[in-house]
Design an enzyme around this catalytic site. Sequence first.
Site, PDB file in Angstrom:
ATOM      1  CG  ASP A  77      -2.038   1.005   1.177  1.00  0.00           C
ATOM      2  OD1 ASP A  77      -3.064   0.768   0.530  1.00  0.00           O
ATOM      3  OD2 ASP A  77      -1.859   2.064   1.811  1.00  0.00           O
TER       4      ASP A  77
ATOM      5  CG  ASP B 134      -5.637  -5.125  -3.137  1.00  0.00           C
ATOM      6  OD1 ASP B 134      -6.661  -4.474  -2.848  1.00  0.00           O
ATOM      7  OD2 ASP B 134      -4.501  -4.631  -3.170  1.00  0.00           O
TER       8      ASP B 134
ATOM      9  CG  HIS C   3      -5.413  -3.438   0.355  1.00  0.00           C
ATOM     10  ND1 HIS C   3      -4.729  -3.137  -0.805  1.00  0.00           N
ATOM     11  CD2 HIS C   3      -5.100  -2.452   1.238  1.00  0.00           C
ATOM     12  CE1 HIS C   3      -4.037  -2.024  -0.640  1.00  0.00           C
ATOM     13  NE2 HIS C   3      -4.242  -1.588   0.596  1.00  0.00           N
TER      14      HIS C   3
END
Length: 314
Positions: A135, A262, A292
């Site tokens: 991320d 994701d 995710h």
Amino acid sequence: MTQSHLHKKGRTVKVLRTPDARFANLPGWPFEPHYAEVPDSEGGSLRMHYADEGPPSAAPVLMLHGEPSWAYLYRKMIPIIAAAGHRAIAPDLVGFGRSDKPARREDYTYQRHVGWMHGFLTALDLKDITLVCQDWGGLIGLRLAAEQPDRFARIVAANTFLPTGDQSPGEAFLRWQKFSQETPNFNVGRIVKGGCVTDLPEGIIAAYNAPFPDEIYKEGARQFPLLVPTSGEDPAAPANRRAWETLRAWTKPFLTTFSDSDPVTRGADRLLQSQIPGAKDQPHTTITAGGHFLQEDKGEELATIVVDFIAHGR
């Protein structure tokens, strides 16, 4: 509330510091806190927290979390990486975890986040780094590697990317960005749960909420979605394009290990593999039954992949 004030260009900026009691007896988190002071970019300093396990003299595995989690996300991985003989370092980004939290939205910019982490690398003088990034950990970490390549030995990219704003970030991200600004209660633990395939117990959800006693501590978490470049005119776009120039010449080992569930980063692994020379012929992995936050869903599996990559990566 614990707070300090930093003097910046003639104004006093409130910096919040989550009380230590909020982090007592969190499930699966036995690690002693460590702290580093980093320049705040305006003449003051900020305190960053990090977990630091394994042999202090070993080469570091630097694990960077993203939005809106903290180093707790890596709790399943830290012991495995440390037991393999590596120094496992998992910092909290500024605004998250036990790190200081500037209370004003405008104190958070993409460039400052990168600068704060450059300060962290300098404070600990980290070298021969294996970067593990997911991320926003990748949005920041890939910039770090491109701007200080001599400090890095290899990269593991997991559910992340480095946007320049020249392509759409996709509908899933745009929906998340809208939600992040409009929801009256930015429930971090529930957001993390929503990004997982597995069902998180209430104690784990509470641990993700621990850094944020109330909404005023969440300005950094609220701001992050707005800092992702979504147009070519974004302030961060030129620096990210420069980073891509370095990454397109990157020949050190580069591994992608994305999850299969994701919607936000789906397909970015193929882009990274096609653009970065060091990704050629690496054992890229798709982790099944992972959302995710694959460190939460499949942390032990991801940690084993990292350890094997360090041992056998080309």
